[in-house]
Design a protein around this motif. Structure first.
Motif, PDB file in Angstrom:
ATOM      1  N   ALA A  98       0.826  -1.208   0.000  1.00 30.80           N
ATOM      2  CA  ALA A  98       0.000   0.000   0.000  1.00 30.80           C
ATOM      3  C   ALA A  98       0.860   1.257   0.000  1.00 30.80           C
ATOM      4  N   LEU A 101       2.302   1.807  -3.493  1.00 34.28           N
ATOM      5  CA  LEU A 101       1.233   2.154  -4.432  1.00 34.28           C
ATOM      6  C   LEU A 101       0.776   3.590  -4.199  1.00 34.28           C
ATOM      7  N   ALA A 102       0.653   3.985  -2.928  1.00 38.99           N
ATOM      8  CA  ALA A 102       0.286   5.367  -2.616  1.00 38.99           C
ATOM      9  C   ALA A 102       1.362   6.330  -3.100  1.00 38.99           C
ATOM     10  N   GLU A 113      -6.586   3.656  -6.429  1.00 38.60           N
ATOM     11  CA  GLU A 113      -7.347   4.082  -5.254  1.00 38.60           C
ATOM     12  C   GLU A 113      -8.176   2.942  -4.678  1.00 38.60           C
ATOM     13  N   LEU A 118      -5.804   0.410  -2.988  1.00 37.00           N
ATOM     14  CA  LEU A 118      -5.342   0.908  -1.689  1.00 37.00           C
ATOM     15  C   LEU A 118      -6.381   0.640  -0.605  1.00 37.00           C
ATOM     16  N   ASP A 119      -7.637   0.866  -0.929  1.00 38.98           N
ATOM     17  CA  ASP A 119      -8.702   0.590   0.028  1.00 38.98           C
ATOM     18  C   ASP A 119      -8.745  -0.898   0.380  1.00 38.98           C
ATOM     19  N   ALA A 136      -2.691   4.023   3.375  1.00 36.86           N
ATOM     20  CA  ALA A 136      -3.471   3.962   2.134  1.00 36.86           C
ATOM     21  C   ALA A 136      -4.002   5.328   1.710  1.00 36.86           C
ATOM     22  N   ASP A 137      -4.305   6.167   2.671  1.00 36.42           N
ATOM     23  CA  ASP A 137      -4.946   7.453   2.382  1.00 36.42           C
ATOM     24  C   ASP A 137      -3.988   8.631   2.383  1.00 36.42           C
TER      25      ASP A 137
END
Length: 304
Positions: free
Chosen positions: A226, A229-230, A268, A271-272, A300-301
């Motif tokens: 994550a 990826l973020a 997105e 990630l969730d 993730a956020d």
């Protein structure tokens, strides 16, 4: 902001402050026993590369994992600082002209810009070796078998089969774009290996069972995926002022990422999914896992 989020952010800031304070103390110019001397310019470069802010996420994860499993807080702090030394060394070397050639790190000149390339290399070398000094030192009050396991696991995470090997694959990817499986392997090594160690290392500090250690390792693997990826998503959607470093580098170099393969909407959603899967791994620990579960969502956020 929910109470849980507020508590997480408070704990993250507190941990960063405590990590920075111990790191500052350990990187003083006063030689340790058996050290002959500490060159002033080298120590200044080491401090520049490691005491420049940041969330100190890796030490935080290690400390929270150890605390969740009942581990000693002082030892976890010291092992977390050792891990941060490895992370900071990697950033200093990654920023060098021969690698990623970056001028900014956390909004400040990179070490080779603030000093020179030779000093930056030596500062990274010194932080790398100092990490294992910190773990092995008598001030880290853990059983010798746990120290040995920490040294071995961290060396495997940081070396040719982990972070350093991932950087080699990353450099190669600028010449020949890897396929999706290759990208996942690259990222699991370059970024994920230290995040995985952060979580598994907390379990080692706590002297946890093999099952607990494996569960924390799996959690670390999820959040490692994550995190990268973020990062790739932010390289596309954010700017240098927000990130404190250059953005748009991957596209400029033609480097393949999962975002370039699948698009921002897919990233997105993924990630969730990763945050939820990571959180589910810790459900057996009940409310003790709340902070680490918040950490998965934070990763993730994240926006910087």
């Amino acid at each position: 902001m929910t109470d849980a989020t507020d508590q997480f952010e408070t704990r993250l800031r507190q941990s960063a402050t405590e990590t920075e304070a111990l790191l500052t103390s350990l990187l003083s110019e006063a030689p340790l026993p058996d050290e002959i001397g500490r060159p002033q310019n080298l120590m200044a470069a080491m401090r520049h590369g490691s005491l420049n802010g940041g969330k100190r996420l890796r030490p935080f994860l290690l400390r929270q994992a150890a605390e969740m499993l009942g581990g000693p807080k002082d030892a976890a702090l010291r092992v977390g600082v050792a891990l941060e030394c490895i992370h900071c060394y990697s950033l200093i070397h990654d920023d060098l002209p021969a690698m990623d050639d970056d001028d900014l790190r956390r909004g400040q000149p990179t070490v080779h810009k603030a000093f020179d390339e030779a000093t930056a290399i030596l500062a990274g070398d010194s932080l790398l070796t100092f990490a294992f000094d910190i773990i092995a030192a008598p001030e880290t009050e853990l059983a010798d078998r746990l120290k040995t396991e920490l040294v071995l696991t961290l060396a495997r995470a940081a070396g040719a089969g982990g972070m350093a090997g991932g950087q080699a694959l990353d450099l190669a990817a600028e010449k020949v774009t890897p396929d999706e499986a290759g990208i996942v392997t690259l990222q699991a090594m370059k970024t994920g290996a230290l995040l995985r160690f952060a979580c598994e290392g907390g379990a080692i500090v706590a002297g946890a069972t093999a099952d607990d250690r494996q569960r924390l390792r799996a959690f670390g693997e999820k959040i490692g995926l994550a995190f990268q990826l973020a990062d790739d998503l932010l390289d596309v959607t954010s700017d240098a002022a927000t990130m404190g470093k250059a953005t748009g580098k991957d596209a400029a170099r033609g480097k393949g990422t999962l975002v370039s393969l699948h698009g921002t909407a897919w990233a997105e959603q993924q990630l969730d999914t990763l945050a939820k899967e990571a959180s589910a791994l810790l459900e057996p620990y009940g409310t003790k896992a709340a902070i680490l579960q918040q950490a998965a969502r934070f990763i993730a956020d994240r926006t910087s």
